[in-house]
Every structure is written in structure tokens, then in C-alpha cells.
Scaffold this motif. Structure first.
Motif, PDB file in Angstrom:
ATOM      1  N   GLY A 108     -11.280 -14.503  21.523  1.00  0.00           N
ATOM      2  CA  GLY A 108     -11.368 -15.824  22.357  1.00  0.00           C
ATOM      3  C   GLY A 108     -12.670 -16.566  21.937  1.00  0.00           C
ATOM      4  O   GLY A 108     -13.640 -15.938  21.098  1.00  0.00           O
ATOM      5  N   ARG A 109     -12.462 -17.783  22.343  1.00  0.00           N
ATOM      6  CA  ARG A 109     -13.688 -18.519  22.084  1.00  0.00           C
ATOM      7  C   ARG A 109     -14.832 -18.235  22.638  1.00  0.00           C
ATOM      8  O   ARG A 109     -16.102 -18.358  21.976  1.00  0.00           O
ATOM      9  CB  ARG A 109     -13.369 -20.090  22.726  1.00  0.00           C
ATOM     10  CG  ARG A 109     -14.516 -21.119  22.775  1.00  0.00           C
ATOM     11  CD  ARG A 109     -14.380 -21.917  21.854  1.00  0.00           C
ATOM     12  NE  ARG A 109     -13.195 -23.122  22.317  1.00  0.00           N
ATOM     13  CZ  ARG A 109     -13.259 -24.022  23.117  1.00  0.00           C
ATOM     14  NH1 ARG A 109     -14.718 -24.235  23.479  1.00  0.00           N
ATOM     15  NH2 ARG A 109     -12.457 -24.901  23.509  1.00  0.00           N
ATOM     16  N   ASP A 110     -14.927 -17.645  23.951  1.00  0.00           N
ATOM     17  CA  ASP A 110     -16.289 -17.070  24.383  1.00  0.00           C
ATOM     18  C   ASP A 110     -17.023 -16.076  23.429  1.00  0.00           C
ATOM     19  O   ASP A 110     -18.132 -16.386  23.306  1.00  0.00           O
ATOM     20  CB  ASP A 110     -15.711 -16.200  25.629  1.00  0.00           C
ATOM     21  CG  ASP A 110     -15.841 -16.880  27.148  1.00  0.00           C
ATOM     22  OD1 ASP A 110     -15.940 -18.162  26.898  1.00  0.00           O
ATOM     23  OD2 ASP A 110     -16.003 -16.204  28.041  1.00  0.00           O
ATOM     24  N   GLU A 111     -16.012 -15.130  22.880  1.00  0.00           N
ATOM     25  CA  GLU A 111     -16.786 -14.103  21.938  1.00  0.00           C
ATOM     26  C   GLU A 111     -17.058 -14.861  20.790  1.00  0.00           C
ATOM     27  O   GLU A 111     -18.200 -14.623  20.133  1.00  0.00           O
ATOM     28  CB  GLU A 111     -15.602 -13.285  21.556  1.00  0.00           C
ATOM     29  CG  GLU A 111     -16.113 -11.956  20.543  1.00  0.00           C
ATOM     30  CD  GLU A 111     -17.165 -11.237  20.698  1.00  0.00           C
ATOM     31  OE1 GLU A 111     -17.654 -11.141  21.728  1.00  0.00           O
ATOM     32  OE2 GLU A 111     -17.610 -10.874  19.702  1.00  0.00           O
ATOM     33  N   LEU A 112     -16.490 -15.919  20.122  1.00  0.00           N
ATOM     34  CA  LEU A 112     -16.601 -16.456  18.923  1.00  0.00           C
ATOM     35  C   LEU A 112     -18.139 -17.282  19.081  1.00  0.00           C
ATOM     36  O   LEU A 112     -19.015 -17.137  18.303  1.00  0.00           O
ATOM     37  CB  LEU A 112     -15.658 -17.388  18.704  1.00  0.00           C
ATOM     38  CG  LEU A 112     -14.306 -16.759  18.235  1.00  0.00           C
ATOM     39  CD1 LEU A 112     -13.428 -17.772  17.920  1.00  0.00           C
ATOM     40  CD2 LEU A 112     -14.626 -16.001  16.780  1.00  0.00           C
ATOM     41  N   ASN A 113     -18.254 -17.918  20.279  1.00  0.00           N
ATOM     42  CA  ASN A 113     -19.290 -18.868  20.810  1.00  0.00           C
ATOM     43  C   ASN A 113     -20.643 -17.614  20.936  1.00  0.00           C
ATOM     44  O   ASN A 113     -21.604 -18.077  20.532  1.00  0.00           O
ATOM     45  CB  ASN A 113     -19.057 -19.429  22.028  1.00  0.00           C
ATOM     46  CG  ASN A 113     -20.058 -20.403  22.172  1.00  0.00           C
ATOM     47  OD1 ASN A 113     -20.819 -21.192  21.500  1.00  0.00           O
ATOM     48  ND2 ASN A 113     -20.556 -20.610  23.496  1.00  0.00           N
ATOM     49  N   ASP A 114     -20.415 -16.659  21.539  1.00  0.00           N
ATOM     50  CA  ASP A 114     -21.199 -15.570  21.700  1.00  0.00           C
ATOM     51  C   ASP A 114     -21.887 -15.042  20.274  1.00  0.00           C
ATOM     52  O   ASP A 114     -23.332 -14.920  20.137  1.00  0.00           O
ATOM     53  CB  ASP A 114     -20.819 -14.326  22.590  1.00  0.00           C
ATOM     54  CG  ASP A 114     -21.788 -13.744  23.055  1.00  0.00           C
ATOM     55  OD1 ASP A 114     -22.787 -14.116  23.954  1.00  0.00           O
ATOM     56  OD2 ASP A 114     -21.740 -12.352  22.911  1.00  0.00           O
ATOM     57  N   GLN A 115     -21.048 -14.791  19.268  1.00  0.00           N
ATOM     58  CA  GLN A 115     -21.576 -14.560  18.176  1.00  0.00           C
ATOM     59  C   GLN A 115     -22.278 -15.382  17.647  1.00  0.00           C
ATOM     60  O   GLN A 115     -23.351 -15.304  16.948  1.00  0.00           O
ATOM     61  CB  GLN A 115     -20.211 -14.351  17.123  1.00  0.00           C
ATOM     62  CG  GLN A 115     -19.405 -12.993  17.357  1.00  0.00           C
ATOM     63  CD  GLN A 115     -18.068 -12.852  16.800  1.00  0.00           C
ATOM     64  OE1 GLN A 115     -17.749 -13.751  15.841  1.00  0.00           O
ATOM     65  NE2 GLN A 115     -17.324 -12.069  17.034  1.00  0.00           N
ATOM     66  N   LEU A 116     -21.895 -16.771  17.757  1.00  0.00           N
ATOM     67  CA  LEU A 116     -22.900 -17.884  17.236  1.00  0.00           C
ATOM     68  C   LEU A 116     -24.497 -17.863  17.732  1.00  0.00           C
ATOM     69  O   LEU A 116     -25.328 -17.786  17.380  1.00  0.00           O
ATOM     70  CB  LEU A 116     -22.229 -19.187  17.528  1.00  0.00           C
ATOM     71  CG  LEU A 116     -23.332 -20.661  16.847  1.00  0.00           C
ATOM     72  CD1 LEU A 116     -23.621 -20.597  15.481  1.00  0.00           C
ATOM     73  CD2 LEU A 116     -22.474 -21.662  17.371  1.00  0.00           C
ATOM     74  N   LEU A 117     -24.066 -17.771  19.505  1.00  0.00           N
ATOM     75  CA  LEU A 117     -25.463 -18.121  19.917  1.00  0.00           C
ATOM     76  C   LEU A 117     -26.447 -16.739  19.821  1.00  0.00           C
ATOM     77  O   LEU A 117     -27.631 -16.963  20.114  1.00  0.00           O
ATOM     78  CB  LEU A 117     -25.011 -18.187  21.607  1.00  0.00           C
ATOM     79  CG  LEU A 117     -24.105 -19.519  21.867  1.00  0.00           C
ATOM     80  CD1 LEU A 117     -24.185 -19.604  23.393  1.00  0.00           C
ATOM     81  CD2 LEU A 117     -25.098 -20.680  21.215  1.00  0.00           C
ATOM     82  N   THR A 118     -25.957 -15.717  19.619  1.00  0.00           N
ATOM     83  CA  THR A 118     -26.669 -14.615  19.499  1.00  0.00           C
ATOM     84  C   THR A 118     -27.013 -14.294  17.945  1.00  0.00           C
ATOM     85  O   THR A 118     -27.661 -13.158  17.597  1.00  0.00           O
ATOM     86  CB  THR A 118     -26.143 -13.162  19.849  1.00  0.00           C
ATOM     87  OG1 THR A 118     -24.724 -13.200  19.362  1.00  0.00           O
ATOM     88  CG2 THR A 118     -25.874 -13.179  21.468  1.00  0.00           C
ATOM     89  N   GLY A 119     -26.819 -15.113  17.137  1.00  0.00           N
ATOM     90  CA  GLY A 119     -26.881 -15.148  15.713  1.00  0.00           C
ATOM     91  C   GLY A 119     -26.174 -14.054  14.789  1.00  0.00           C
ATOM     92  O   GLY A 119     -26.561 -13.693  13.949  1.00  0.00           O
TER      93      GLY A 119
END
Lengths: 329, 286, 97
Positions: A108-119
Motif C-alpha cells: 500500500g501507499r502508506d507502507e511505500l511512503n513510510d519506506q521513503l520517510l524512514t530512509g
């Protein structure tokens, strides 16, 4: 066979009959150059590779908005302001087309976004370089978008259907991005001495990083071979880089400016462009977070996410309230 | 991995690229067309177009800051669209006004001083948090929608033509602002509180929108006296705010005279940023 | 935790590019509810005059055939070429038929 295990993504050497049938069909589809669709059986490694590649691509569009968005409020004419705004907005759109394709793979986008924001996820290293002058808007459009297009056009035929379709859409829209960049540089190169200097300096700064956008040389690019076998990638890093250098070497003449590469020449014998050595140590350092602006770019993204939390929550709460109302009624 | 079960795979239905990326520019009136048209506005009509243009320009400048900073990517795009629309209106109005003084839209945008601008204070207000931006949008877009609708009947054909395009776009801006006002007003306690805060800091600048000035005596049927829009504006915004369970604050009215060349303190910063590059290279083309 | 609850659901977007044509799937997006989904779709998928009409469907509401059963599910029409006009060769050359 180890190779099979690897591409099958299963630890057990034995596939169930269903998996075997799925695998056979997957391989047949790839072999006949048809398209894999989201609900088809696919090797876990294929799914992983694509999720990584598509989401990195999406992240790059989103982070890539920043260097240009910084110039919207300072654009030197209203026409340029409108063009730049439309362009940066397109990048958000491209990010969304790509997230949409990535989500069909099950993350999901949430997880993908989280991967970005957490580096945990990477994005194109070039966006960690600063856009210091207006001419950088030109250089980014011409060189960075130009390199991106050279990369992306073959991806329109990627074996994964949603990715290919997203790329068709992106490429159609992207063609204006490169042209507007080139025209910014053309105007500057025909302008005052100060403008011309600004244009040349921007090209000097973005030339090498744009060549590095194609990734490491083929003999140092371990994932490329598998991606080509899966028909995600159609050309190697070096092939694409060659094509790009050849194009910009001609285009720069129209600008009356130069590429900062004394070694650049076409070698008749090999039919190859010779360009200067690229600093792959720098490339790796930027990828791993030590570029000029990695921290700044990430913080801006995190800040937007943080500041938007109450808005997203409110909208979700409102939707839930309305849904309850409808149920009662 | 339950998401894998959900079907996100509608992509498998046909070729999504075949028709959905058809590109057509449309045939709307563009600022470039206005800049080369023969009909030149009277001084009064040019002053009027300048006011409409300044409001749209400063609002566009403010809104454009949201691109890459929105609460969700979809909203980056929505606010970007609205900013682009406003910038388009600004360019058309300024291009038209500029004809009267043998200038260009860029002369007017980049080479006027603060006190030469005529924008209302409401559009100069900082973006603040998302709720402030939405409330500012609600206030301004309802106003612009009423104004442009009336201006479809303007005796100045160019102003009427610009408004014919602008009114449809502003109608969408209004809808966007209403949708968000409802969601933020009724969403969570936090969001409702933020909206109340937004109203408190913006409401002092509402009255200025409806002040008539001597210019209207000269305009005749070319312009619309803003005071005549007040009742309709009140009715419309009150209905939205009632639905969103938000109450108009009991703040007074600020002494703001943006139309008379008395900009807010914000204007200096807005222009410093907007004009810096153009002014470094006077006479340059871009 | 609240972050998880506030994640906006996924919607599928269909665009009709001009009158007379079908709506074609364009992609997906996230929105808190159907009204916002429609607006977001307008901003995301019709920035260049690509559409005259939009359909929005919650992704969860899509019913799709099972790709693993592709064989059985789509087998029946195979070989029934008498469903196609080209099967009838004897009438070839007869006008307006």
C-alpha cells in the motif's frame, strides 16, 4: 537448481503443482513478450524487484518536485511561473501514477511512503543536488528530464502491465518537461552575458550527475541482468547512457554552450561515445545519504507528512461519520 | 499480505493509455492573445483590471507555495491546479491592463513597488496551516465567483471574456473550499478548532472585499460595485459554515486599504521573493 | 495508531475521453471518500483535457475473474468460431450480407 529457487523466491526446492503451473505460465508470458498483470502468479523476486523499482521511481518524482518547487515563487516571468508550476504539478501526478502501479503488487501507499520517510527506500540521487540558479530549471529540464526520458521510454514496454501503462502516461507528459528546460537555456544563452554564464554554470553542475542517472556501468550493475531477463529493463545502463550522451552532444551546439567534458568524442571505430570517467564514489555517497541536500529533502517530505496528519485524520473521520449516517438512514 | 487478495488490478482491463492521455489544448482565451489584441482599455478599466489581476496574482503566489507541501499528494495537485488557474486569471487581467500603459504583464508583476499594488489584504494573508489556506479560499472563491458571474455582463468585452473562462474555474475553487470546510469543520475536534482559529485571523479582512471606491464612479457598466455582492456572499458562506458547524467569530474589521496602495506588512516579503530575480536582470528576456 | 486509521482508501478511476466512447480505466488514487475521490481524479487524470466524464469505484468493490482459472474461465468460447461472421464462407461475395 539454485537459479530457479532464486527467481521463484521460495526456500523449498519443490514447488506445489499450482505454483509450478503459475511459474510455467509466467515464463511463457515473458518468453512471448506479453504482459504480466497484477493477479498473475509471479516469482516473489519479480514482485520485490518491481515494487522496489517502481516505488523508487515514484519517490524520485516526489522528492524531485522540491528543487523546482523552490523556484516557482521566484520565476522571472509569469509565463515561466505558470510553466514551472504545471511541470512540478505533473511530477506529483507522475509520482501518483507510479504509486498506483506499485500498489497493484500488494504494497500500500502508506507502507511505500513510510519506506521513503524512514530512509529505507532510495530515490534518484540527482535530486540531492541543489538548484541554485534559475538556469538550473533549464538544466534540470534538459539534462535530468532528458536522462529520465531516455530511461523511461523503454520502460513503456516493461513486462509488468501496470508499470508499462504508467510509463506511457508519464512519457507523454514528460516530453514538454525537457523542451521547456531546453528553451529556458536557449533564452539564457541568447541573453545577457550574466544570463549566458548562469546557463553554462548550470550545465557544468548537472552534466555528470545526469550521466550517473543511468546507474553504474554494466559490469558493476548486478541486478541489471535479471531485470533484462524479466523484460523489465530492455537496454543496459551503458547502452542508455550512450544514447543520451549522443543526443545532448548535438543539442548543446544549438545552445551555443559546451558540455564540461574535454574527453567527449565519438569513436568511429567502436561506434561508441567516449566520455569522461564518472565519480562513482560520489554517486554511492549521495545514494547512501551524504549528498549535499539529502537531509534537507527528507526533512521537507517528513514535515509535509507530519503537518498534514491532522488533515488526513479529519477527512477520514468525516468519511466514517458520513458512512455511519448513511447506514442509519 | 492480505492486500494482494484485494484486486487493485483493474489495470488489466484494456489499454488505459489509448484514450485517457489524449492531449488537447482547448480553445480558451489566453493571456498571450490579450497581449497582442487591438482593443486597449480606458484608464479606469485598466485600473480595474489591475485590481482583479493583483488579487489573483498574489493569491496564486501564496497558493503555489503548497506544491510539494500538501497534506497528501493528491492535494498538492489540487492546490497546484487552483494556483495555476489564479495565475492564468492574473496574467489575463494584467496583460489587458498593461495595454493601456504600453507595458507588459511582467512589467506590472515584477517592476512595481509595494504601494503600487492594489491587492486586497485577504489574499496577502500567509498560508498558515492547511485550515487557514482553506478558509482563505472559501472567503475569496465565493467572492470571486459572485464577482466574475456579474462581470460576464461587463460592458468591457475583454473583461467579460476573461471572466467567462475564470468563472468556471473559480466555481471549482469554491467547491474545493466547501468540501474541505465541511471535512475540517466536522472531522475531528482538532480540525474544528483549527478552522475556528483560521476564521479568527482571517475575518478582519473580509469587509475590505466589499468596499466601494471612487473608481467605480468612472467604471460605469464595465465594473461591479463590490458592496452589491455582500448580501449574496453572506448568504452563501453562512450556509456553508452552518453545514460545517462553524460560527463566524465576533472579530472587528481591520483598517485595511489594499486598493489604495496601502499593502499589508506581508507584501514586502511576497514581492521580495517574487521579484528578486527579474529585478537583478532588468530588461532581460526569459 | 491514528495514522493507520486515517489512511485514505484506494479508488479506481475510469475516464471517458470523448462522447461516444467507453470509460477506460486510467489508474487509481487515494481519497478519504467518494466525493473527494471524484475531485482528485479530475485533478490527477484530466489535467490535459483527457476526459469528458469520470467514473470512480472503490477498489474493494471490484469483482475480478481469477487469473489462475484463466484456462477454464475463458475456455468455452475457444473453438466456437461459428460465433464469428468469418465462419460463414459460402455466402462470401453476396452483397450487403
Amino acid at each position: 537448481m539454485a537459479a530457479q529457487n532464486e527467481s521463484g523466491g521460495k526456500l523449498s526446492a519443490v514447488l506445489s503443482p499450482e505454483e509450478q503451473a503459475g511459474k510455467d505460465r509466467f515464463e511463457a508470458i515473458i518468453a512471448e513478450d506479453s504482459r504480466i498483470e497484477p493477479r498473475d502468479w509471479m516469482p516473489e523476486a519479480y514482485r520485490k524487484t518491481l515494487t522496489r523499482q517502481i516505488s523508487q521511481h515514484a519517490h524520485s518524482e516526489i522528492i524531485g518536485m522540491q528543487p523546482e518547487a523552490n523556484w516557482i515563487t521566484r520565476a522571472p516571468s509569469l509565463k515561466r511561473k505558470a510553466i514551472l508550476m504545471a511541470k512540478v504539478q505533473d511530477e506529483a501526478g507522475h509520482g501518483l501514477y507510479l504509486y498506483s502501479a506499485a500498489e497493484t503488487l500488494g504494497t500500500g501507499r502508506d507502507e511505500l511512503n513510510d519506506q521513503l520517510l524512514t530512509g529505507r527506500a532510495k530515490y534518484s540521487s540527482i535530486f540531492n543536488y541543489p538548484a541554485r540558479s534559475w538556469a538550473d530549471m533549464g538544466a534540470i529540464g534538459w539534462l535530468v528530464d532528458g536522462a529520465a526520458i531516455a530511461n523511461q521510454v523503454p520502460l513503456c514496454r516493461a513486462s509488468f502491465g501496470p508499470y508499462g501503462r504508467a510509463m506511457v502516461r508519464v512519457c507523454k507528459e514528460e516530453s514538454f518537461h525537457q523542451r521547456q528546460g531546453f528553451e529556458i537555456l536557449l533564452e539564457l544563452s541568447q541573453g545577457s552575458e550574466a544570463q549566458k554564464k548562469m546557463a553554462q554554470e548550470a550545465i557544468n553542475r548537472f552534466y555528470a550527475p545526469s550521466l550517473m542517472m543511468f546507474g553504474p556501468p554494466d559490469d558493476d550493475s548486478p541486478n541489471s541482468k535479471q531485470s533484462m531477463e524479466w523484460k523489465i529493463k530492455r537496454f543496459s545502463n551503458d547502452e542508455l547512457r550512450q544514447r543520451f550522451v549522443g543526443m545532448i552532444a548535438e543539442q548543446v551546439k544549438v545552445l551555443g554552450l559546451t558540455l564540461p567534458d574535454p574527453e567527449l568524442r565519438f569513436d568511429e571505430e567502436t561506434g561508441q561515445w567516449i566520455h569522461m570517467d564518472l565519480d562513482w564514489e560520489e554517486f554511492k555517497a549521495v545514494i547512501f545519504g551524504n549528498g549535499p541536500l539529502n537531509a534537507q529533502r527528507m526533512e521537507r517530505r517528513r514535515e509535509a507528512h507530519r503537518d498534514g496528519a491532522w488533515v488526513r485524520e479529519a477527512a477520514a473521520a468525516y468519511a466514517a461519520k458520513m458512512a455511519r449516517k448513511t447506514e442509519v438512514a | 499480505m492480505s492486500t494482494q487478495k484485494t484486486d487493485h488490478s483493474l489495470d488489466s482491463f484494456g489499454d488505459s493509455s489509448a484514450s485517457a492521455t489524449r492531449v488537447t489544448p482547448g480553445n480558451a482565451l489566453r493571456p498571450e492573445d490579450i497581449a497582442i489584441q487591438k482593443a486597449v482599455p480606458s484608464e479606469a478599466n485598466a485600473q480595474y483590471a489591475l485590481r482583479l489581476g493583483d488579487d489573483a496574482l498574489i493569491l496564486a503566489q501564496r497558493l503555489s507555495h503548497w506544491i510539494s507541501r500538501g497534506p497528501e499528494l493528491e492535494e498538492d495537485i489540487a492546490l497546484g491546479n487552483i494556483a495555476l488557474d489564479q495565475l492564468g486569471h492574473a496574467r489575463s487581467f494584467l496583460s489587458y491592463a498593461a495595454l493601456a500603459w504600453d507595458k507588459t504583464e511582467d512589467d506590472l508583476a515584477y517592476f512595481r513597488e509595494e504601494e503600487e499594488f492594489t491587492a486586497l489584504h485577504i489574499v496577502q494573508q500567509p498560508n498558515g496551516h492547511f485550515g487557514v489556506t482553506i478558509m482563505r479560499q472559501l472567503i475569496v472563491s465565493i467572492f470571486q465567483h459572485l464577482l466574475y458571474t456579474e462581470l460576464l455582463k461587463s460592458s468591457d468585452e475583454t473583461i467579460a471574456a476573461i471572466c467567462a473562462k475564470a468563472v468556471k474555474e473559480v466555481d471549482y475553487h469554491r467547491d474545493h473550499a466547501i468540501q474541505w470546510t465541511l471535512r475540517l469543520g466536522l472531522g475531528t475536534e482538532e480540525s474544528a478548532e483549527k478552522m475556528r482559529h483560521a476564521m479568527e485571523i482571517l475575518w478582519p479582512y473580509v469587509d475590505e472585499m466589499f468596499k466601494d471606491e471612487p473608481l467605480y464612479d468612472e467604471l460605469g457598466d464595465a465594473g461591479v460595485r463590490p458592496s452589491t455582492l455582500r448580501a449574496a456572499w453572506d448568504e452563501e458562506i453562512n450556509a456553508v459554515l452552518a453545514d460545517a458547524e462553524l460560527e463566524i467569530p465576533k472579530t472587528g474589521s481591520a483598517m485595511s486599504f489594499g486598493r489604495q496602495g496601502q499593502p499589508s506588512e506581508h507584501m514586502g516579503f511576497i514581492l521580495a521573493e517574487m521579484q528578486v530575480l527579474a529585478r537583478k536582470h532588468p530588461g532581460a528576456t526569459w | 495508531m491514528s495514522e493507520k486509521n486515517s489512511a485514505w482508501p484506494l479508488w479506481e478511476v475510469f475516464v471517458r475521453s470523448s462522447r461516444g466512447l467507453s470509460h477506460v480505466h486510467a489508474g487509481s488514487l487515494h481519497a478519504p471518500d467518494k466525493d473527494m475521490a471524484l475531485r482528485n481524479a479530475r485533478d490527477l487524470y484530466t489535467r490535459r483535457n483527457e476526459g469528458v466524464s469520470l467514473w470512480i469505484v472503490s477498489s474493494n468493490d471490484i469483482v475480478a475473474s481469477d487469473p489462475d482459472a484463466k484456462g477454464q474461465f475463458f475456455e468455452s468460447p475457444q473453438g466456437k468460431d461459428y460465433r464469428h461472421a468469418t465462419y460463414y464462407t459460402k455466402s462470401e461475395g453476396v452483397k450487403h450480407l
